[in-house]
Design a protein around this motif. Structure first.
Motif, PDB file in Angstrom:
ATOM      1  N   THR A  22       0.799  -1.224   0.000  1.00 34.74           N
ATOM      2  CA  THR A  22       0.000   0.000   0.000  1.00 34.74           C
ATOM      3  C   THR A  22       0.834   1.279   0.000  1.00 34.74           C
ATOM      4  N   ASP A  23       2.159   1.136   0.062  1.00 34.21           N
ATOM      5  CA  ASP A  23       3.034   2.307   0.060  1.00 34.21           C
ATOM      6  C   ASP A  23       3.848   2.448  -1.223  1.00 34.21           C
ATOM      7  N   TYR A  24       4.217   1.316  -1.801  1.00 29.08           N
ATOM      8  CA  TYR A  24       5.101   1.338  -2.966  1.00 29.08           C
ATOM      9  C   TYR A  24       4.400   0.788  -4.202  1.00 29.08           C
ATOM     10  N   GLY A  25       4.625   1.482  -5.305  1.00 31.55           N
ATOM     11  CA  GLY A  25       4.180   1.028  -6.617  1.00 31.55           C
ATOM     12  C   GLY A  25       5.367   1.019  -7.556  1.00 31.55           C
ATOM     13  N   SER A  26       5.107   0.942  -8.842  1.00 30.52           N
ATOM     14  CA  SER A  26       6.204   0.902  -9.804  1.00 30.52           C
ATOM     15  C   SER A  26       5.757   1.452 -11.151  1.00 30.52           C
ATOM     16  N   ASP A  27       6.631   2.242 -11.766  1.00 29.48           N
ATOM     17  CA  ASP A  27       6.370   2.695 -13.124  1.00 29.48           C
ATOM     18  C   ASP A  27       7.033   1.778 -14.144  1.00 29.48           C
ATOM     19  N   ASN A  28       7.723   0.734 -13.667  1.00 37.95           N
ATOM     20  CA  ASN A  28       8.391  -0.182 -14.584  1.00 37.95           C
ATOM     21  C   ASN A  28       8.462  -1.585 -13.991  1.00 37.95           C
ATOM     22  N   SER A  80      11.458  -8.148 -13.060  1.00 37.09           N
ATOM     23  CA  SER A  80      12.014  -7.150 -12.141  1.00 37.09           C
ATOM     24  C   SER A  80      10.990  -6.058 -11.898  1.00 37.09           C
ATOM     25  N   VAL A  81      11.164  -5.360 -10.765  1.00 39.12           N
ATOM     26  CA  VAL A  81      10.265  -4.265 -10.394  1.00 39.12           C
ATOM     27  C   VAL A  81      11.091  -3.088  -9.894  1.00 39.12           C
ATOM     28  N   ASP A  82      10.897  -1.926 -10.477  1.00 37.70           N
ATOM     29  CA  ASP A  82      11.507  -0.693  -9.964  1.00 37.70           C
ATOM     30  C   ASP A  82      10.511  -0.054  -8.991  1.00 37.70           C
ATOM     31  N   TRP A  83      10.683  -0.339  -7.712  1.00 37.41           N
ATOM     32  CA  TRP A  83       9.740   0.155  -6.710  1.00 37.41           C
ATOM     33  C   TRP A  83       9.923   1.648  -6.473  1.00 37.41           C
ATOM     34  N   GLY A 197       7.593  13.480  -7.551  1.00 38.78           N
ATOM     35  CA  GLY A 197       8.570  13.331  -6.482  1.00 38.78           C
ATOM     36  C   GLY A 197       8.377  12.026  -5.762  1.00 38.78           C
ATOM     37  N   GLY A 198       9.490  11.428  -5.305  1.00 41.24           N
ATOM     38  CA  GLY A 198       9.355  10.166  -4.605  1.00 41.24           C
ATOM     39  C   GLY A 198      10.695   9.568  -4.264  1.00 41.24           C
ATOM     40  N   GLU A 199      10.660   8.503  -3.522  1.00 41.13           N
ATOM     41  CA  GLU A 199      11.858   7.807  -3.078  1.00 41.13           C
ATOM     42  C   GLU A 199      11.936   6.489  -3.845  1.00 41.13           C
ATOM     43  N   LYS A 200      13.099   6.183  -4.439  1.00 35.76           N
ATOM     44  CA  LYS A 200      13.222   5.012  -5.309  1.00 35.76           C
ATOM     45  C   LYS A 200      14.176   3.980  -4.752  1.00 35.76           C
ATOM     46  N   PHE A 201      13.854   2.721  -4.997  1.00 27.75           N
ATOM     47  CA  PHE A 201      14.826   1.659  -4.803  1.00 27.75           C
ATOM     48  C   PHE A 201      14.457   0.538  -5.734  1.00 27.75           C
ATOM     49  N   LYS A 202      15.347  -0.410  -5.931  1.00 25.74           N
ATOM     50  CA  LYS A 202      15.110  -1.480  -6.899  1.00 25.74           C
ATOM     51  C   LYS A 202      15.236  -2.827  -6.228  1.00 25.74           C
ATOM     52  N   GLN A 203      14.282  -3.698  -6.520  1.00 23.88           N
ATOM     53  CA  GLN A 203      14.325  -5.054  -6.004  1.00 23.88           C
ATOM     54  C   GLN A 203      14.131  -6.015  -7.164  1.00 23.88           C
ATOM     55  N   LEU A 204      15.057  -6.938  -7.340  1.00 27.50           N
ATOM     56  CA  LEU A 204      14.965  -7.927  -8.410  1.00 27.50           C
ATOM     57  C   LEU A 204      14.342  -9.206  -7.896  1.00 27.50           C
ATOM     58  N   TYR A 205      13.450  -9.804  -8.693  1.00 32.13           N
ATOM     59  CA  TYR A 205      12.841 -11.084  -8.329  1.00 32.13           C
ATOM     60  C   TYR A 205      13.683 -12.215  -8.891  1.00 32.13           C
TER      61      TYR A 205
END
Length: 205
Positions: A22-28, A80-83, A197-205
């Motif tokens: 409910t806090d993080y989504g992804s544009d990619n 993969s998801v760019d959160w 604006g937002g805070e980004k991080f990346k998590q690979l599945y």
């Protein structure tokens, strides 16, 4: 997921995706589709991507898909998801309401059926692009066909119509239209009024 045989070796692919965060989504969100024939042999594969908002459940489609031979199944895998953490205003500030969705079987040369309706932009933002998905469901609530379109320059507090067409007959009896309107709030260019604006991080599945 569902693979529709439109006609001959032409196909449409549909998936329904849920993001429980409910806090993080992804544009990619990058995915891979792998296609197999009736003997279980891999025919081909392709890479695609979609966006998804925090807490959102949405349709994702890949169409049209054309092959040299019949396809028996399609495997769908998230690669993969760019959160990205969204400002609550971005996550909740855009409201797109689908109204009066309807379906009609035309049976004219080159046109088998149409679906359409209206979408109300209930937000205070003028949007550059809105993606519209129309999924036809049978009596059991199972999808039997899918199509998509888009609306450009969708002004705040206005209503716009949409229509999609199926050119070839499909199997099944349509009970209702499940129409969905979404927009990519991660792209600042999608807001005709600057925003983001937002805070980004990346998590690979």
């Amino acid at each position: 997921t569902k693979l529709f045989n439109v006609q001959n070796n032409d196909y449409d692919f549909l998936a329904k995706i849920s993001n429980p965060n409910t806090d993080y989504g992804s544009d990619n969100v990058e995915y891979e589709l792998t296609f197999y024939n009736a003997s279980g042999q891999q025919i081909s594969s392709k890479i695609g991507s979609f966006y998804i908002l925090p807490g959102q459940t949405k349709y994702v489609t890949d169409l049209p898909l054309r092959f040299e031979q019949p396809v028996s199944r399609a495997d769908f895998k998230i690669k993969s998801v760019d959160w990205e953490k969204l400002d609550p205003l971005a996550a909740n500030g855009v409201s797109l309401l689908v109204k009066n969705a309807s379906f009609v079987q035309v049976n004219q040369p080159g046109v088998f059926a149409r679906a359409g309706g209206e979408i109300f932009n209930g937000s205070d933002f003028d949007l550059n692009k809105v993606d519209v998905m129309a999924v036809l469901l049978d009596q059991a609530g199972l999808p039997i066909a899918v199509s998509k379109t888009e609306i450009r320059t969708f002004l705040a507090r206005t209503t716009r119509g949409f229509e999609v067409t199926w050119f070839a007959p499909f199997v099944g009896q349509t009970n209702r239209v499940d129409a969905e309107a979404t927009t990519n709030v991660f792209e600042n260019s999608n807001f005709l009024r600057t925003y983001g604006g937002g805070e980004k991080f990346k998590q690979l599945y």
